[in-house]
Design a protein around this motif. Structure first.
Motif, PDB file in Angstrom:
ATOM      1  N   UNK A 269     -20.659  -9.218   8.801  1.00 29.49           N
ATOM      2  CA  UNK A 269     -20.471 -10.714   8.874  1.00 29.49           C
ATOM      3  C   UNK A 269     -19.464 -11.115   9.383  1.00 29.49           C
ATOM      4  N   UNK A 270     -18.524 -10.335  10.160  1.00 30.06           N
ATOM      5  CA  UNK A 270     -17.029 -10.722  10.645  1.00 30.06           C
ATOM      6  C   UNK A 270     -15.907 -10.626   9.944  1.00 30.06           C
ATOM      7  N   UNK A 271     -16.179 -10.667   8.374  1.00 35.60           N
ATOM      8  CA  UNK A 271     -14.936 -10.761   7.251  1.00 35.60           C
ATOM      9  C   UNK A 271     -14.461  -9.136   7.320  1.00 35.60           C
ATOM     10  N   UNK A 272     -13.098  -9.312   7.062  1.00 37.71           N
ATOM     11  CA  UNK A 272     -12.319  -7.970   6.913  1.00 37.71           C
ATOM     12  C   UNK A 272     -12.023  -7.764   5.474  1.00 37.71           C
ATOM     13  N   UNK A 273     -12.213  -6.555   5.181  1.00 31.58           N
ATOM     14  CA  UNK A 273     -12.238  -6.042   3.677  1.00 31.58           C
ATOM     15  C   UNK A 273     -10.978  -5.010   3.573  1.00 31.58           C
ATOM     16  N   UNK A 274     -10.218  -4.925   2.663  1.00 33.52           N
ATOM     17  CA  UNK A 274      -9.053  -4.295   2.562  1.00 33.52           C
ATOM     18  C   UNK A 274      -9.028  -3.707   1.138  1.00 33.52           C
ATOM     19  N   UNK A 275      -9.087  -2.178   1.170  1.00 35.07           N
ATOM     20  CA  UNK A 275      -9.423  -1.559  -0.293  1.00 35.07           C
ATOM     21  C   UNK A 275      -8.013  -1.099  -0.728  1.00 35.07           C
ATOM     22  N   UNK A 276      -7.268  -1.435  -1.566  1.00 32.52           N
ATOM     23  CA  UNK A 276      -6.103  -1.010  -2.054  1.00 32.52           C
ATOM     24  C   UNK A 276      -6.252   0.106  -3.124  1.00 32.52           C
ATOM     25  N   UNK A 277      -5.608   1.208  -2.906  1.00 34.10           N
ATOM     26  CA  UNK A 277      -5.516   2.277  -4.122  1.00 34.10           C
ATOM     27  C   UNK A 277      -4.240   3.094  -4.220  1.00 34.10           C
ATOM     28  N   UNK A 278      -4.084   3.856  -5.079  1.00 33.39           N
ATOM     29  CA  UNK A 278      -3.070   4.702  -5.393  1.00 33.39           C
ATOM     30  C   UNK A 278      -3.172   5.804  -6.384  1.00 33.39           C
ATOM     31  N   UNK A 279      -2.600   6.886  -6.276  1.00 34.92           N
ATOM     32  CA  UNK A 279      -2.772   7.900  -7.226  1.00 34.92           C
ATOM     33  C   UNK A 279      -1.533   8.120  -8.104  1.00 34.92           C
ATOM     34  N   UNK A 280      -1.579   8.145  -9.310  1.00 38.30           N
ATOM     35  CA  UNK A 280      -0.431   8.483 -10.246  1.00 38.30           C
ATOM     36  C   UNK A 280      -0.681   9.439 -11.161  1.00 38.30           C
ATOM     37  N   UNK A 281       0.538  10.083 -11.710  1.00 30.58           N
ATOM     38  CA  UNK A 281       0.602  10.981 -12.940  1.00 30.58           C
ATOM     39  C   UNK A 281       0.029  10.462 -14.006  1.00 30.58           C
ATOM     40  N   UNK A 282      -1.118  10.989 -14.730  1.00 33.18           N
ATOM     41  CA  UNK A 282      -1.640  10.494 -16.098  1.00 33.18           C
ATOM     42  C   UNK A 282      -0.499  10.539 -16.898  1.00 33.18           C
ATOM     43  N   UNK A 283       0.149  11.616 -16.966  1.00 34.70           N
ATOM     44  CA  UNK A 283       1.185  11.550 -18.230  1.00 34.70           C
ATOM     45  C   UNK A 283       2.246  10.469 -18.189  1.00 34.70           C
ATOM     46  N   UNK A 284       2.642  10.278 -16.922  1.00 30.10           N
ATOM     47  CA  UNK A 284       3.544   9.072 -16.638  1.00 30.10           C
ATOM     48  C   UNK A 284       3.230   7.872 -17.213  1.00 30.10           C
TER      49      UNK A 284
END
Length: 110
Positions: free
Chosen positions: A34-49
């Motif tokens: 449809x011409x729209x731009x989608x941006x997925x944002x993610x990160x990985x972090x330590x469970x214990x912290x």
């Protein structure tokens, strides 16, 4: 057909109630039919912290430019989860390449 624009990692910080830790966050930009731009944002972090700092389900990602993005874990985090967990933001949707570059200046670099 979806067109992949860019995917890369950037340095940032995760913030849980004022406690911060350095993380690398990933932006994945794509253009939909449809011409729209989608941006997925993610990160990985330590469970214990995360658990040590009171995280259960939501935190804040502080991006390179200082913008703050809420990130979440699909369920309530506990010690039975993987040692590293992925937190995600809701996809951002913008209408043009110009708006994409303005909202996500990280994507301007090669």
């Amino acid at each position: 057909m979806t067109e992949h624009i860019k995917e890369a990692g950037y340095p940032g910080q995760i913030d849980i109630g004022g406690s911060r830790s350095a993380v690398t966050y990933k932006l994945k930009a794509r253009k939909e039919d449809d011409g729209a731009f989608h941006v997925a944002v993610s990160l990985t972090a330590p469970r214990d912290w995360l658990l040590k700092n009171g995280f259960r389900k939501e935190a804040t990602l502080v991006r390179q430019d200082g913008n703050r993005v809420p990130v979440h874990f699909e369920e309530t985090l506990n010690v039975a989860d993987n040692i590293s967990v992925t937190l995600r933001a809701d996809d951002a949707v913008v209408g043009s390449m110009e708006e994409l570059r303005k909202k996500f200046p990280e994507l301007r670099a090669n």
